[in-house]
Motif scaffolding. Structure first.
Motif, PDB file in Angstrom:
ATOM      1  N   TRP A  30     -14.077  11.717 -19.267  1.00  0.00           N
ATOM      2  CA  TRP A  30     -13.285  12.931 -19.056  1.00  0.00           C
ATOM      3  C   TRP A  30     -12.047  12.929 -19.949  1.00  0.00           C
ATOM      4  N   SER A  85     -11.108  15.561 -22.812  1.00  0.00           N
ATOM      5  CA  SER A  85      -9.798  16.208 -22.801  1.00  0.00           C
ATOM      6  C   SER A  85      -9.118  16.097 -24.161  1.00  0.00           C
ATOM      7  N   LEU A 112      -6.827  12.588 -14.439  1.00  0.00           N
ATOM      8  CA  LEU A 112      -8.252  12.708 -14.750  1.00  0.00           C
ATOM      9  C   LEU A 112      -9.040  11.542 -14.166  1.00  0.00           C
ATOM     10  N   GLY A 163     -16.038  21.500 -10.830  1.00  0.00           N
ATOM     11  CA  GLY A 163     -15.445  21.917 -12.093  1.00  0.00           C
ATOM     12  C   GLY A 163     -15.058  23.386 -12.082  1.00  0.00           C
ATOM     13  N   ALA A 208     -11.943  23.635 -10.037  1.00  0.00           N
ATOM     14  CA  ALA A 208     -10.808  23.039 -10.743  1.00  0.00           C
ATOM     15  C   ALA A 208     -10.354  23.873 -11.933  1.00  0.00           C
ATOM     16  N   GLY A 209     -11.268  24.570 -12.589  1.00  0.00           N
ATOM     17  CA  GLY A 209     -10.916  25.222 -13.830  1.00  0.00           C
ATOM     18  C   GLY A 209     -10.855  26.731 -13.836  1.00  0.00           C
ATOM     19  N   MET A 230     -11.535  21.267 -17.764  1.00  0.00           N
ATOM     20  CA  MET A 230     -11.777  20.904 -16.363  1.00  0.00           C
ATOM     21  C   MET A 230     -13.254  21.001 -16.000  1.00  0.00           C
TER      22      MET A 230
END
Length: 141
Positions: free
Chosen positions: A20, A24, A62, A95, A98-99, A124
């Motif tokens: 992750w 990122s 993360l 996800g 989260a995003g 995310m």
């Protein structure tokens, strides 16, 4: 119902957290960095972070999120089955949570490029999917 193998959750979380964080970094450098700089120059973003150790906090965050994803995967195996399909479902759902909402709000109301919230959402959402798939790969009862 089998007990959760905490050691394997941690191993999966560490591996998922590494993936992750790499994702990122890729999103940050390829899609977001130039846009962040433009937003800073326009006065839409602060030039200096409020938290001087932000990058460290982000990396830790993360890893913590990867732990949550690994734990969700380990918990869901009994009802959704073992394998990448279950990991994918969990990664997609978490996800999204989260995003997507933050990206929708920012792209609607923020004065900067909509590519910034899109990149943050992809960071995310795709990150959650990748971390869960990796954590699932390492998990064993």
């Amino acid at each position: 119902m089998a007990a959760i193998n905490s050691r394997r959750v941690w191993i999966g979380a560490l591996a998922g957290g590494v993936v992750w964080n790499l994702w990122s970094i890729c999103i940050g450098y390829t899609l977001l960095m130039s846009r962040y700089e433009a937003a800073q120059q326009a006065g839409h973003f602060l030039k200096d972070p409020r938290y001087p150790f932000f990058v460290g906090f982000w990396i830790i965050t993360l890893f913590l999120m990867a732990y949550v994803m690994a734990w969700f995967y380990a918990s869901a195996r009994a009802t959704l089955g073992v394998g990448p399909g279950t990991a994918l479902k969990i990664g997609l759902l978490v996800g999204f949570v989260a995003g997507f909402p933050g990206a929708l709000g920012a792209s609607t109301w923020a004065p900067y490029s909509r590519m910034i919230p899109l990149g943050q959402m992809l960071e995310m959402w795709v990150g959650a999917i990748l971390a869960t798939l990796v954590a699932g790969w390492f998990y064993r009862d």
